[in-house]
Scaffold this motif. Structure first.
Motif, PDB file in Angstrom:
ATOM      1  N   GLY A  32     -71.571 -46.006  53.064  1.00 32.51           N
ATOM      2  CA  GLY A  32     -72.605 -44.983  52.920  1.00 32.51           C
ATOM      3  C   GLY A  32     -73.040 -44.411  54.255  1.00 32.51           C
ATOM      4  N   ILE A  33     -73.205 -45.262  55.261  1.00 30.96           N
ATOM      5  CA  ILE A  33     -73.606 -44.779  56.585  1.00 30.96           C
ATOM      6  C   ILE A  33     -72.499 -43.935  57.211  1.00 30.96           C
ATOM      7  N   TRP A  34     -71.236 -44.341  56.997  1.00 33.40           N
ATOM      8  CA  TRP A  34     -70.112 -43.556  57.528  1.00 33.40           C
ATOM      9  C   TRP A  34     -70.066 -42.172  56.891  1.00 33.40           C
ATOM     10  N   ILE A  35     -70.275 -42.100  55.553  1.00 39.10           N
ATOM     11  CA  ILE A  35     -70.297 -40.786  54.873  1.00 39.10           C
ATOM     12  C   ILE A  35     -71.456 -39.943  55.384  1.00 39.10           C
ATOM     13  N   LEU A  36     -72.608 -40.570  55.589  1.00 35.41           N
ATOM     14  CA  LEU A  36     -73.761 -39.837  56.116  1.00 35.41           C
ATOM     15  C   LEU A  36     -73.495 -39.314  57.516  1.00 35.41           C
ATOM     16  N   PHE A  37     -72.810 -40.111  58.335  1.00 38.88           N
ATOM     17  CA  PHE A  37     -72.485 -39.679  59.697  1.00 38.88           C
ATOM     18  C   PHE A  37     -71.476 -38.535  59.693  1.00 38.88           C
ATOM     19  N   GLU A  38     -70.465 -38.634  58.813  1.00 40.55           N
ATOM     20  CA  GLU A  38     -69.441 -37.596  58.747  1.00 40.55           C
ATOM     21  C   GLU A  38     -69.992 -36.282  58.210  1.00 40.55           C
ATOM     22  N   SER A  39     -70.998 -36.357  57.348  1.00 38.22           N
ATOM     23  CA  SER A  39     -71.556 -35.126  56.772  1.00 38.22           C
ATOM     24  C   SER A  39     -72.681 -34.552  57.608  1.00 38.22           C
ATOM     25  N   TYR A  40     -72.926 -35.165  58.785  1.00 39.90           N
ATOM     26  CA  TYR A  40     -73.967 -34.695  59.717  1.00 39.90           C
ATOM     27  C   TYR A  40     -75.345 -34.608  59.041  1.00 39.90           C
ATOM     28  N   GLY A  41     -75.625 -35.589  58.215  1.00 36.51           N
ATOM     29  CA  GLY A  41     -76.946 -35.669  57.603  1.00 36.51           C
ATOM     30  C   GLY A  41     -77.200 -34.690  56.491  1.00 36.51           C
ATOM     31  N   SER A  42     -76.158 -34.168  55.852  1.00 32.24           N
ATOM     32  CA  SER A  42     -76.350 -33.217  54.766  1.00 32.24           C
ATOM     33  C   SER A  42     -76.968 -33.920  53.550  1.00 32.24           C
ATOM     34  N   MET A  43     -77.458 -33.107  52.609  1.00 29.57           N
ATOM     35  CA  MET A  43     -78.097 -33.671  51.425  1.00 29.57           C
ATOM     36  C   MET A  43     -77.117 -34.464  50.588  1.00 29.57           C
ATOM     37  N   GLY A  44     -75.885 -33.969  50.432  1.00 29.41           N
ATOM     38  CA  GLY A  44     -74.889 -34.691  49.650  1.00 29.41           C
ATOM     39  C   GLY A  44     -74.531 -36.024  50.279  1.00 29.41           C
ATOM     40  N   GLY A  45     -74.372 -36.043  51.597  1.00 31.08           N
ATOM     41  CA  GLY A  45     -74.068 -37.295  52.275  1.00 31.08           C
ATOM     42  C   GLY A  45     -75.199 -38.293  52.155  1.00 31.08           C
ATOM     43  N   THR A  46     -76.451 -37.803  52.198  1.00 29.64           N
ATOM     44  CA  THR A  46     -77.604 -38.686  52.056  1.00 29.64           C
ATOM     45  C   THR A  46     -77.645 -39.314  50.663  1.00 29.64           C
ATOM     46  N   VAL A  47     -77.352 -38.507  49.628  1.00 34.01           N
ATOM     47  CA  VAL A  47     -77.359 -39.019  48.257  1.00 34.01           C
ATOM     48  C   VAL A  47     -76.271 -40.075  48.071  1.00 34.01           C
ATOM     49  N   ILE A  48     -75.065 -39.805  48.593  1.00 37.00           N
ATOM     50  CA  ILE A  48     -73.963 -40.767  48.466  1.00 37.00           C
ATOM     51  C   ILE A  48     -74.292 -42.060  49.215  1.00 37.00           C
ATOM     52  N   CYS A  49     -74.903 -41.930  50.398  1.00 36.45           N
ATOM     53  CA  CYS A  49     -75.290 -43.111  51.166  1.00 36.45           C
ATOM     54  C   CYS A  49     -76.277 -43.961  50.385  1.00 36.45           C
ATOM     55  N   LEU A  50     -77.284 -43.338  49.759  1.00 40.28           N
ATOM     56  CA  LEU A  50     -78.273 -44.081  48.979  1.00 40.28           C
ATOM     57  C   LEU A  50     -77.634 -44.743  47.763  1.00 40.28           C
ATOM     58  N   LEU A  51     -76.676 -44.041  47.115  1.00 36.38           N
ATOM     59  CA  LEU A  51     -76.004 -44.614  45.960  1.00 36.38           C
ATOM     60  C   LEU A  51     -75.173 -45.841  46.356  1.00 36.38           C
ATOM     61  N   CYS A  52     -74.497 -45.743  47.496  1.00 37.10           N
ATOM     62  CA  CYS A  52     -73.699 -46.877  47.962  1.00 37.10           C
ATOM     63  C   CYS A  52     -74.574 -48.102  48.242  1.00 37.10           C
ATOM     64  N   LEU A  53     -75.776 -47.855  48.723  1.00 39.22           N
ATOM     65  CA  LEU A  53     -76.680 -48.962  49.010  1.00 39.22           C
ATOM     66  C   LEU A  53     -77.364 -49.495  47.761  1.00 39.22           C
ATOM     67  N   LEU A  54     -77.624 -48.609  46.777  1.00 38.56           N
ATOM     68  CA  LEU A  54     -78.383 -49.009  45.598  1.00 38.56           C
ATOM     69  C   LEU A  54     -77.535 -49.691  44.534  1.00 38.56           C
ATOM     70  N   VAL A  55     -76.256 -49.311  44.423  1.00 35.66           N
ATOM     71  CA  VAL A  55     -75.426 -49.845  43.339  1.00 35.66           C
ATOM     72  C   VAL A  55     -75.325 -51.367  43.390  1.00 35.66           C
ATOM     73  N   PRO A  56     -74.946 -51.992  44.523  1.00 38.17           N
ATOM     74  CA  PRO A  56     -74.899 -53.472  44.520  1.00 38.17           C
ATOM     75  C   PRO A  56     -76.271 -54.105  44.331  1.00 38.17           C
ATOM     76  N   CYS A  57     -77.317 -53.469  44.854  1.00 42.09           N
ATOM     77  CA  CYS A  57     -78.671 -54.014  44.647  1.00 42.09           C
ATOM     78  C   CYS A  57     -79.049 -53.991  43.174  1.00 42.09           C
ATOM     79  N   CYS A  58     -78.669 -52.911  42.481  1.00 45.42           N
ATOM     80  CA  CYS A  58     -78.971 -52.814  41.051  1.00 45.42           C
ATOM     81  C   CYS A  58     -78.173 -53.836  40.247  1.00 45.42           C
ATOM     82  N   LEU A  59     -76.928 -54.106  40.653  1.00 42.16           N
ATOM     83  CA  LEU A  59     -76.124 -55.115  39.968  1.00 42.16           C
ATOM     84  C   LEU A  59     -76.768 -56.495  40.091  1.00 42.16           C
ATOM     85  N   LEU A  60     -77.240 -56.841  41.289  1.00 39.21           N
ATOM     86  CA  LEU A  60     -77.916 -58.118  41.482  1.00 39.21           C
ATOM     87  C   LEU A  60     -79.219 -58.164  40.695  1.00 39.21           C
ATOM     88  N   MET A  61     -79.974 -57.068  40.718  1.00 42.70           N
ATOM     89  CA  MET A  61     -81.237 -57.013  39.985  1.00 42.70           C
ATOM     90  C   MET A  61     -81.006 -57.178  38.488  1.00 42.70           C
TER      91      MET A  61
END
Length: 375
Positions: A322-351
């Motif tokens: 997620g951080i790599w996608i955010l860096f490659e997209s130069y902080g665009s909205m789409g990159g930010t959303v993908i970064c958050l999804l990458c971080l949230l999906v495993p957390c939601c699975l554990l929850m």
């Protein structure tokens, strides 16, 4: 059991200074005061994080709400102190003397603050706040001297001292800690068996095994570092809730004090490191039982503790992607959303695993924890 004791104190014996009260009734009532104040403090910190700083209106509302809660709980907490002494077969005069000494000790810095205030509107507000803080350690029972001790240790590490600190802050603080510690010791003594001159033995309530008291007891006393066996959902979530409140009061609040005051005072690296270590000490103390009850909760789902290691690795990989996608997209909205999804999906699975009910009956990790409990 916690709810039953609180209801017993607030409804049936709100202003009853006669009769007797058990240790558990006293602990439940002062814990209620502590938890309410911790929740209000957490709410104010969340609002401060959302808006960058806590506005004067939010601070005033939080202070007014705390004052209202203190006024509501003052009478039943004074009553439960008297009944608790009666349970040990002694008069309530000694706690009353200790409370008077605590107020007398705090009158020294109170008089100094009164002389320094000038504006009438600010003076009234600050005086009310200071009077409330004089009663606060008494209202919070055993939590009071612990918080005062933390303040007494940490404030000299952060704020430069002067010649009046020992006389008007450190000395009254040390005296308050000793008096409050003695008061807490009196309240936590074992009561007399059977009837005494103040009445019959206090009413006791049986624990169902699914409440806050049993969860904290099982995690901190019986299972502090126990990674075997199983834990119910109520045990895990109650202990997580209590740990969150304790960490918020004794760790997060002091870290916020450090980051705010570090802009005003030149704090050395050694003092800053010591301050941060002391602030993080409650988190370190609660880390092992928190990890143990998390593993036992996975066992209740018939999942191995290695499953948690796999989830943590998955979180690290997903976070890196997620951080790599955010860096490659130069902080665009789409990159930010993908970064958050990458971080949230495993957390939601554990929850999701922590929310689901455990397996029925015994499994390979032990018997069903819902079949019985120990305190």
């Amino acid at each position: 059991m916690f709810r039953q004791y609180v209801r017993h104190s607030l409804i049936r014996h709100y202003a009853d200074f006669h009769g007797r009260a058990s240790r558990m009734e006293y602990l439940c009532l002062v814990s209620l005061c502590f938890m309410i104040r911790a929740l209000i403090r957490m709410l104010m910190q969340i609002l401060g994080g959302m808006f960058g700083t806590i506005s004067l209106s939010v601070f005033s509302f939080g202070t007014a709400l705390n004052i209202l809660i203190d006024l509501v709980l003052l009478v039943p907490i004074c009553a439960v102190h008297a009944r608790r002494m009666h349970d040990t077969g002694r008069s309530a005069a000694l706690p009353a003397v200790l409370i008077g000494l605590i107020l007398a000790v705090n009158a020294i810095p109170f008089s100094m603050i009164f002389k320094e205030l000038s504006q009438e509107s600010v003076s009234i507000f600050l005086l009310l706040e200071y009077v409330r803080n004089m009663f606060l350690p008494f209202l919070m029972g055993p939590y009071g001297p612990v918080q005062l001790l933390q303040s007494l240790v940490m404030i000299p590490l952060l704020v430069p001292g002067n010649e009046n600190d020992f006389l008007f802050q450190i000395l009254p603080g040390m005296a308050s800690i000793l008096l409050l510690g003695l008061l807490a010791w009196l309240m936590l003594r074992r009561g007399t068996e059977g009837d005494n001159r103040y009445g019959p033995a206090p009413e006791t309530f049986h624990d169902s095994g699914r409440g806050m008291v049993s969860a904290v007891s099982n995690c901190l006393i019986h299972g502090y570092a126990r990674f075997s066996g199983r834990a119910t959902r109520s045990e895990y979530w109650w202990f997580t809730f209590v740990s969150m409140l304790l960490v918020n009061v004794f760790s997060v609040s002091w870290l916020n004090v450090f980051f705010v005051n570090s802009h005003f005072y030149d704090v050395s690296t050694v003092r800053a490191a010591l301050f941060i270590f002391l602030a993080l000490l409650p988190q370190l103390a609660l880390f092992l039982p928190g990890l143990a009850v998390l593993v036992r909760r996975l066992h209740d789902r018939e999942k191995s503790g290695l499953w948690l290691v796999g989830m943590l690795c998955m979180m690290l990989v997903a976070g890196f992607i997620g951080i790599w996608i955010l860096f490659e997209s130069y902080g665009s909205m789409g990159g930010t959303v993908i970064c958050l999804l990458c971080l949230l999906v495993p957390c939601c699975l554990l929850m999701w695993q922590l929310i689901l009910p455990g397996t029925r009956g015994p499994n390979r990790y032990g018997p069903n924890p819902r079949a019985g409990h120990t305190l």
